[in-house]
Design a protein around this motif. Structure first.
Motif, PDB file in Angstrom:
ATOM      1  N   ALA A 144       8.493  -2.650  -7.708  1.00  0.00           N
ATOM      2  CA  ALA A 144       7.983  -4.025  -7.986  1.00  0.00           C
ATOM      3  C   ALA A 144       6.969  -4.576  -6.739  1.00  0.00           C
ATOM      4  O   ALA A 144       6.588  -5.200  -6.971  1.00  0.00           O
ATOM      5  N   THR A 145       6.961  -3.753  -5.086  1.00  0.00           N
ATOM      6  CA  THR A 145       6.697  -4.457  -4.545  1.00  0.00           C
ATOM      7  C   THR A 145       4.821  -4.268  -4.477  1.00  0.00           C
ATOM      8  O   THR A 145       3.977  -4.496  -4.375  1.00  0.00           O
ATOM      9  N   ASP A 146       4.563  -3.355  -5.684  1.00  0.00           N
ATOM     10  CA  ASP A 146       2.972  -3.138  -6.142  1.00  0.00           C
ATOM     11  C   ASP A 146       2.707  -4.185  -7.518  1.00  0.00           C
ATOM     12  O   ASP A 146       3.446  -4.357  -8.218  1.00  0.00           O
ATOM     13  N   GLY A 189       1.115   4.725  -8.160  1.00  0.00           N
ATOM     14  CA  GLY A 189       1.296   5.301  -6.226  1.00  0.00           C
ATOM     15  C   GLY A 189       2.659   5.203  -5.350  1.00  0.00           C
ATOM     16  O   GLY A 189       3.670   5.660  -6.393  1.00  0.00           O
ATOM     17  N   ILE A 190       2.774   5.407  -4.392  1.00  0.00           N
ATOM     18  CA  ILE A 190       3.660   6.331  -3.966  1.00  0.00           C
ATOM     19  C   ILE A 190       4.398   5.199  -2.495  1.00  0.00           C
ATOM     20  O   ILE A 190       3.808   4.322  -2.381  1.00  0.00           O
ATOM     21  N   TYR A 197      -0.458  -0.180   3.089  1.00  0.00           N
ATOM     22  CA  TYR A 197      -1.104   1.297   3.767  1.00  0.00           C
ATOM     23  C   TYR A 197      -1.039   2.353   2.589  1.00  0.00           C
ATOM     24  O   TYR A 197      -1.689   3.595   3.048  1.00  0.00           O
ATOM     25  N   TYR A 198      -0.035   2.681   1.460  1.00  0.00           N
ATOM     26  CA  TYR A 198       0.307   2.752   0.281  1.00  0.00           C
ATOM     27  C   TYR A 198      -0.819   2.743  -0.836  1.00  0.00           C
ATOM     28  O   TYR A 198      -0.625   0.886  -1.199  1.00  0.00           O
ATOM     29  N   PRO A 199      -1.398   3.190  -1.780  1.00  0.00           N
ATOM     30  CA  PRO A 199      -2.546   2.507  -2.663  1.00  0.00           C
ATOM     31  C   PRO A 199      -1.153   2.364  -3.917  1.00  0.00           C
ATOM     32  O   PRO A 199      -0.442   2.288  -3.723  1.00  0.00           O
TER      33      PRO A 199
END
Length: 217
Positions: A144-146, A189-190, A197-199
């Motif tokens: 959900a944060t992507d 992404g991870i 910070y994370y793609p």
């Protein structure tokens, strides 16, 4: 904790020409390690309370796989498989900092519901075989944060040539080409995958070639 996977399979063989089978599975997990907000005040003015990793929440994963192998003749072999998978969280507490779910649902993110593979192996000269295969991965909902809600589907093609007992008994040589058509494809992404910070997405390798030479003692 993960409970033992419940699995059932049915396999059918047609003489020595082909076999096919279906496998179903169901697995549940509890005490997942997730980040939650505590009641302990945080002296950092940017945060009101401390966060902590706790064993909370549960999840389940279930699916179905069909596979088949067909022996056309002494020179050609075909294989296929298809997998349906679905996973979801439940009993998640409201104190979670970031819900680990996909957007607007309780689905476990980054799992392709539909995947399929198909291949053909051709045996030519003694000890020499050529394998061509295709891999399909369906759309995957991201966390959900992507900001990128879905990682798109893709089909990649690969080839492998192997020569056993190449220049002497026990020697072998193999050439593998992955992503033959150099297709641009992405995995989710991870972690939070916010794009900071994370793609948000991770690119898969483009076309690459591997040469292996070895000797079996």
């Amino acid at each position: 904790h993960s409970f033992p996977t419940r699995r059932s399979s049915d396999l059918y063989r047609f003489a020595d020409l082909a076999y096919t089978g279906i496998t179903s599975y169901y697995n549940t997990m509890r005490n997942l390690i997730l980040e939650v907000k505590t009641d302990d005040p945080n002296p950092d003015p940017l945060y009101d309370f401390f966060n902590q990793n706790k064993n909370i929440g549960r999840a389940r994963v279930f699916g179905l796989e069909w596979f088949s192998d067909i022996h056309v003749n002494n020179h050609v072999n075909l294989n296929f498989n298809y997998t349906y998978s679905h996973g979801e969280y439940f009993d998640l507490p409201p104190a979670l900092i970031n819900r680990p779910t996909a957007r607007n649902s309780n689905d476990i993110p980054n799992i392709a519901k539909h995947q399929a593979n198909a291949g053909i192996t051709i045996y030519t000269l003694p000890g020499l075989c050529v394998n061509l295969r295709a891999n399909y991965v369906g759309n995957r909902k991201t966390i959900a944060t992507d900001p990128v809600a879905t990682a798109g589907s893709y089909v990649l093609y690969h080839a492998n040539i192997r020569w056993e007992n190449a220049w002497k008994s026990g020697a072998y040589m193999q050439v593998s080409v992955r992503n033959i058509f150099d297709r641009k494809a992405f995995d989710p992404g991870i972690r939070t995958a916010t794009g900071g910070y994370y793609p948000t997405l991770q690119p898969l390798e483009g076309r690459n070639v591997w040469l292996t030479i070895g000797y079996k003692f």
